[in-house]
Design a protein around this motif. Structure first.
Motif, mmCIF file in Angstrom:
data_model
loop_
_atom_site.group_PDB
_atom_site.id
_atom_site.type_symbol
_atom_site.label_atom_id
_atom_site.label_comp_id
_atom_site.label_asym_id
_atom_site.label_seq_id
_atom_site.Cartn_x
_atom_site.Cartn_y
_atom_site.Cartn_z
ATOM 1 N N LYS A 107 -39.185 1.685 13.703
ATOM 2 C CA LYS A 107 -38.624 2.039 12.394
ATOM 3 C C LYS A 107 -39.669 1.941 11.279
ATOM 4 C CE LYS A 107 -34.324 2.761 13.639
ATOM 5 N NZ LYS A 107 -33.683 4.092 13.485
ATOM 6 N N LYS A 108 -40.904 1.660 11.694
ATOM 7 C CA LYS A 108 -42.018 1.512 10.740
ATOM 8 C C LYS A 108 -41.756 0.426 9.697
ATOM 9 C CE LYS A 108 -43.788 6.213 11.329
ATOM 10 N NZ LYS A 108 -43.011 6.448 12.555
ATOM 11 N N ASN A 109 -41.037 -0.586 10.118
ATOM 12 C CA ASN A 109 -40.820 -1.765 9.266
ATOM 13 C C ASN A 109 -41.917 -2.762 9.629
ATOM 14 O OD1 ASN A 109 -39.910 -3.992 7.858
ATOM 15 N ND2 ASN A 109 -37.751 -3.638 8.344
ATOM 16 N N TRP A 110 -43.086 -2.542 9.064
ATOM 17 C CA TRP A 110 -44.275 -3.288 9.480
ATOM 18 C C TRP A 110 -44.237 -4.770 9.138
ATOM 19 C CZ3 TRP A 110 -46.257 -0.691 13.122
ATOM 20 C CH2 TRP A 110 -46.251 0.695 13.094
ATOM 21 N N PRO A 111 -43.717 -5.168 7.974
ATOM 22 C CA PRO A 111 -43.595 -6.620 7.730
ATOM 23 C C PRO A 111 -42.700 -7.297 8.769
ATOM 24 C CG PRO A 111 -43.381 -5.409 5.671
ATOM 25 C CD PRO A 111 -43.346 -4.387 6.775
ATOM 26 N N LEU A 112 -41.591 -6.656 9.135
ATOM 27 C CA LEU A 112 -40.702 -7.222 10.149
ATOM 28 C C LEU A 112 -41.388 -7.221 11.518
ATOM 29 C CD1 LEU A 112 -37.904 -8.379 10.798
ATOM 30 C CD2 LEU A 112 -37.121 -6.024 11.195
ATOM 31 N N ALA A 113 -42.157 -6.177 11.795
ATOM 32 C CA ALA A 113 -42.889 -6.127 13.059
ATOM 33 C C ALA A 113 -43.885 -7.284 13.160
ATOM 34 C CB ALA A 113 -43.623 -4.785 13.183
ATOM 35 N N MET A 114 -44.590 -7.549 12.074
ATOM 36 C CA MET A 114 -45.546 -8.662 12.092
ATOM 37 C C MET A 114 -44.818 -9.996 12.268
ATOM 38 S SD MET A 114 -48.607 -9.681 12.175
ATOM 39 C CE MET A 114 -49.658 -8.310 11.664
ATOM 40 N N PHE A 115 -43.653 -10.127 11.653
ATOM 41 C CA PHE A 115 -42.860 -11.341 11.817
ATOM 42 C C PHE A 115 -42.526 -11.563 13.295
ATOM 43 C CE2 PHE A 115 -38.539 -12.976 12.503
ATOM 44 C CZ PHE A 115 -38.687 -14.268 12.015
ATOM 45 N N TYR A 116 -42.035 -10.534 13.965
ATOM 46 C CA TYR A 116 -41.655 -10.675 15.371
ATOM 47 C C TYR A 116 -42.884 -10.874 16.263
ATOM 48 C CZ TYR A 116 -36.736 -9.570 14.586
ATOM 49 O OH TYR A 116 -35.414 -9.613 14.191
ATOM 50 N N PHE A 117 -43.997 -10.261 15.898
ATOM 51 C CA PHE A 117 -45.236 -10.473 16.655
ATOM 52 C C PHE A 117 -45.656 -11.937 16.584
ATOM 53 C CE2 PHE A 117 -49.867 -10.942 16.557
ATOM 54 C CZ PHE A 117 -50.197 -10.508 17.824
ATOM 55 N N GLU A 118 -45.674 -12.500 15.379
ATOM 56 C CA GLU A 118 -46.090 -13.894 15.209
ATOM 57 C C GLU A 118 -45.110 -14.854 15.893
ATOM 58 O OE1 GLU A 118 -48.771 -15.099 14.243
ATOM 59 O OE2 GLU A 118 -49.749 -13.400 13.279
ATOM 60 N N GLU A 119 -43.824 -14.545 15.829
ATOM 61 C CA GLU A 119 -42.850 -15.395 16.512
ATOM 62 C C GLU A 119 -43.073 -15.360 18.024
ATOM 63 O OE1 GLU A 119 -40.272 -17.489 15.359
ATOM 64 O OE2 GLU A 119 -41.513 -17.270 13.555
ATOM 65 N N SER A 120 -43.348 -14.194 18.555
ATOM 66 C CA SER A 120 -43.631 -14.079 19.998
ATOM 67 C C SER A 120 -44.837 -14.931 20.367
ATOM 68 C CB SER A 120 -43.908 -12.616 20.371
ATOM 69 O OG SER A 120 -42.803 -11.790 20.077
ATOM 70 N N ARG A 121 -45.877 -14.793 19.585
ATOM 71 C CA ARG A 121 -47.119 -15.521 19.866
ATOM 72 C C ARG A 121 -46.904 -17.031 19.796
ATOM 73 N NH1 ARG A 121 -51.349 -17.408 16.949
ATOM 74 N NH2 ARG A 121 -53.395 -17.319 17.982
ATOM 75 N N GLN A 122 -46.210 -17.489 18.766
ATOM 76 C CA GLN A 122 -45.981 -18.924 18.616
ATOM 77 C C GLN A 122 -45.120 -19.489 19.750
ATOM 78 O OE1 GLN A 122 -47.490 -20.970 16.537
ATOM 79 N NE2 GLN A 122 -48.615 -19.190 15.751
ATOM 80 N N HIS A 123 -44.169 -18.711 20.213
ATOM 81 C CA HIS A 123 -43.326 -19.198 21.310
ATOM 82 C C HIS A 123 -44.075 -19.204 22.641
ATOM 83 C CE1 HIS A 123 -40.022 -18.999 18.449
ATOM 84 N NE2 HIS A 123 -39.280 -19.634 19.335
ATOM 85 N N ILE A 124 -45.036 -18.314 22.804
ATOM 86 C CA ILE A 124 -45.888 -18.381 23.993
ATOM 87 C C ILE A 124 -46.725 -19.656 23.954
ATOM 88 C CG2 ILE A 124 -47.855 -17.336 25.185
ATOM 89 C CD1 ILE A 124 -46.734 -14.597 24.360
ATOM 90 N N LEU A 125 -47.276 -19.969 22.800
ATOM 91 C CA LEU A 125 -48.059 -21.204 22.647
ATOM 92 C C LEU A 125 -47.187 -22.425 22.905
ATOM 93 C CD1 LEU A 125 -50.154 -20.246 19.491
ATOM 94 C CD2 LEU A 125 -50.990 -20.502 21.842
ATOM 95 N N TRP A 126 -45.947 -22.388 22.455
ATOM 96 C CA TRP A 126 -45.010 -23.476 22.714
ATOM 97 C C TRP A 126 -44.760 -23.599 24.223
ATOM 98 C CZ3 TRP A 126 -39.106 -23.354 21.201
ATOM 99 C CH2 TRP A 126 -38.545 -24.620 21.453
ATOM 100 N N THR A 127 -44.606 -22.476 24.891
ATOM 101 C CA THR A 127 -44.409 -22.468 26.336
ATOM 102 C C THR A 127 -45.567 -23.161 27.045
ATOM 103 O OG1 THR A 127 -43.149 -20.406 26.240
ATOM 104 C CG2 THR A 127 -44.140 -20.972 28.357
ATOM 105 N N ILE A 128 -46.767 -22.869 26.604
ATOM 106 C CA ILE A 128 -47.953 -23.462 27.226
ATOM 107 C C ILE A 128 -48.017 -24.954 26.949
ATOM 108 C CG2 ILE A 128 -50.482 -23.468 27.216
ATOM 109 C CD1 ILE A 128 -50.319 -20.439 26.609
#
Length: 201
Positions: A92-113
């Motif tokens: 949907k080209k909602n880039w601020p929201l896309a960056m939010f979900y990208f960072e959340e994904s990354r942080q949860h992977i780090l939490w997993t590790i």
């Protein structure tokens, strides 16, 4: 009265008194030292007991936290949630929201590790997850982030697919080749509006 008798009556009692007085002082001093030493020993024992008690409390608390810590499957479910929404936010080209979900994904992977940094493969060998993700984070994930920052939809779609392949390589290294990530067909939630032009509920 002879001088010698006078000396005997005066000097001898004085000497005896001095000896007795000195003995009393010495005995009193020895008692004070013994008492102080006893107090110090008692204080040290009490302090040792307090430290041991605090260490035992910490051990109990650590054991409780280990039991209540979420499993990796729980945190990876969160990763799937955010990574799926990332695709639709970018679509949907909602880039601020896309960056939010990208960072959340990354942080949860780090939490997993952090929850379980080393896994076992099917042969029982250690699989250190941190260096695997560091490689993905500095390559495939970096490309995704750059596409979002550039607001480049075609570049994002390509980078997203490459990132899925990188994630699958980690699944295989961890002994879970049956976990096949793919391009999502539907969002994982319906309460967030992906439209970048949305002004409110």
């Amino acid at each position: 009265m002879p001088l010698s008798n006078t000396l005997i009556r005066v000097v001898v009692p004085a000497a005896i008194g001095a000896l007795i007085g000195g003995g009393v002082v010495a005995y009193s001093h020895r008692n004070d030292v013994t008492s102080a030493a006893g107090s110090t020993a008692s204080g040290g024992a009490a302090e040792d007991g307090t430290v041991k008690g605090e260490i035992e409390m910490l051990r109990t608390e650590i054991a409780r936290l280990k039991v209540n810590a979420p499993s990796q499957s729980h945190t990876m479910a969160d990763v799937g949630y955010h990574w799926t929404n990332l695709w639709f936010a970018a679509d949907k080209k909602n880039w601020p929201l896309a960056m939010f979900y990208f960072e959340e994904s990354r942080q949860h992977i780090l939490w997993t590790i952090r929850l379980r940094p080393v896994r076992k493969d099917p042969d029982g060998n250690d699989v250190n997850l941190a260096p695997i993700f560091e490689s993905i984070d500095s390559s495939a994930f970096k490309t995704v982030a750059e596409a979002i920052q550039a607001q480049n939809a075609p570049a994002f779609a390509a980078a997203y697919r490459v990132a899925l392949e990188a994630c699958y390589s980690c699944h295989k290294a961890s002994g879970k080749p049956y976990l096949h990530p793919m391009i999502p067909a539907v969002p994982t939630q319906s309460i967030i509006n992906f439209d970048s032009a949305a002004s409110g509920p």
